[in-house]
Design an enzyme around this catalytic site. Sequence first.
Site, PDB file in Angstrom:
ATOM      1  N   GLY A   1       0.815  -1.201   0.000  1.00 14.22           N
ATOM      2  CA  GLY A   1       0.000   0.000   0.000  1.00 14.22           C
ATOM      3  C   GLY A   1       0.854   1.260   0.000  1.00 14.22           C
ATOM      4  O   GLY A   1       2.075   1.213   0.169  1.00 14.22           O
ATOM      5  N   CYS A   2       0.202   2.396  -0.176  1.00 19.51           N
ATOM      6  CA  CYS A   2       0.937   3.657  -0.290  1.00 19.51           C
ATOM      7  C   CYS A   2       1.562   4.078   1.034  1.00 19.51           C
ATOM      8  O   CYS A   2       2.776   4.327   1.111  1.00 19.51           O
ATOM      9  CB  CYS A   2       0.033   4.747  -0.844  1.00 19.51           C
TER      10      CYS A   2
END
Length: 355
Positions: free
Chosen positions: A158-159
């Site tokens: 994920g970011c």
Amino acid sequence: MAIKTAVVGAAGFAGVELIRVLLRHPHFELVVATSNELAETPIAQEYPCFVGATDLAFSTHDDPALAECDLVFLAVPHTAALAMAPAHVKRGAVVVDLSADFRLEDPAVYEQWYNTPHTELELLAKRAFGLPELFRDDLARVQGEHAAGQGVLVGCAGCYPTATALAGAPAMRLGLASSEGAIVVDAISGVTGAGKKCSPRTHYCFDNENVEAYGVATHRHTPEIEQILGAKDRVVFTPHLAPTNRGILSTVNIPLASGIKPDASAIRAQYEEFYRDDYFVHVLNERVQPRTSSVAATNHAHLGIAVNEPARTLIVTSAIDNLGKGAASQAVQCANIVFGFAESAGLDYLAIPVI
């Protein structure tokens, strides 16, 4: 020979960023871009920046042409990838999933945080984790499996976890961090991190001239950060929303181990050595802190190193583009590795100096 490539969920922010990257890629040929909502709409009509670059139109998620693609990017919400990925892997394709469905190793943790059971346990056990700088062996394994003719899956990080792990993982792996105490993460994201659909929080009138914390002590990226850092139940993660379009700045506070001297210069040198062979990660000079604008629309990550000596705390700041290194361009970086191409293929570009 160009590799036929598809983006499923191509109309969202991460999906359209994939389109932008793939259209200039030397090896991947974008032939399918799906969106049930925008089916038959030319991509350049919905996103005029692509005028003159592509005549491709969006198609539906069940487009038969997907079965002819050797590389499939899934830019879809969680649970959707559980339904889509297995068939493509079974037929021998490389699947790169940008959703949360194949990030967490423990299916019980996935169910706890996403409120739904994980239905593809065998595929989860075989997937590679898509954060190349920290999981090269994992990606090398599936590269070999693909070369042997097997379908493979990469579950991209994920970011927030990408930005945070790039900052924190060297300290954990090099023995700089204490085995006790909280690892405090304060991270700020641009509005595109919330997705394309507008909400009361992301509506211009509410987001403009406003910064706020959200998901305090409850954000779903917490267990992923803990998994990467090997710090179960130690991460205090607080995300914030800022009135910018894109970018993440993550500030990671790590208690130093008892035998480690709180020397910022020495620790910075160790970080520089840790990332010496990583093209996209840059440890900035002493007393220089990263800016999100310096990595916007790129796959680069900038790290700043500081130490609070009285508190014996290492402070590492990390700037990435949430749609780039936090999503689309990192997914392409992973695909490059699996296919045996240069990691930087199609990604060797810099941010705009002044936006």
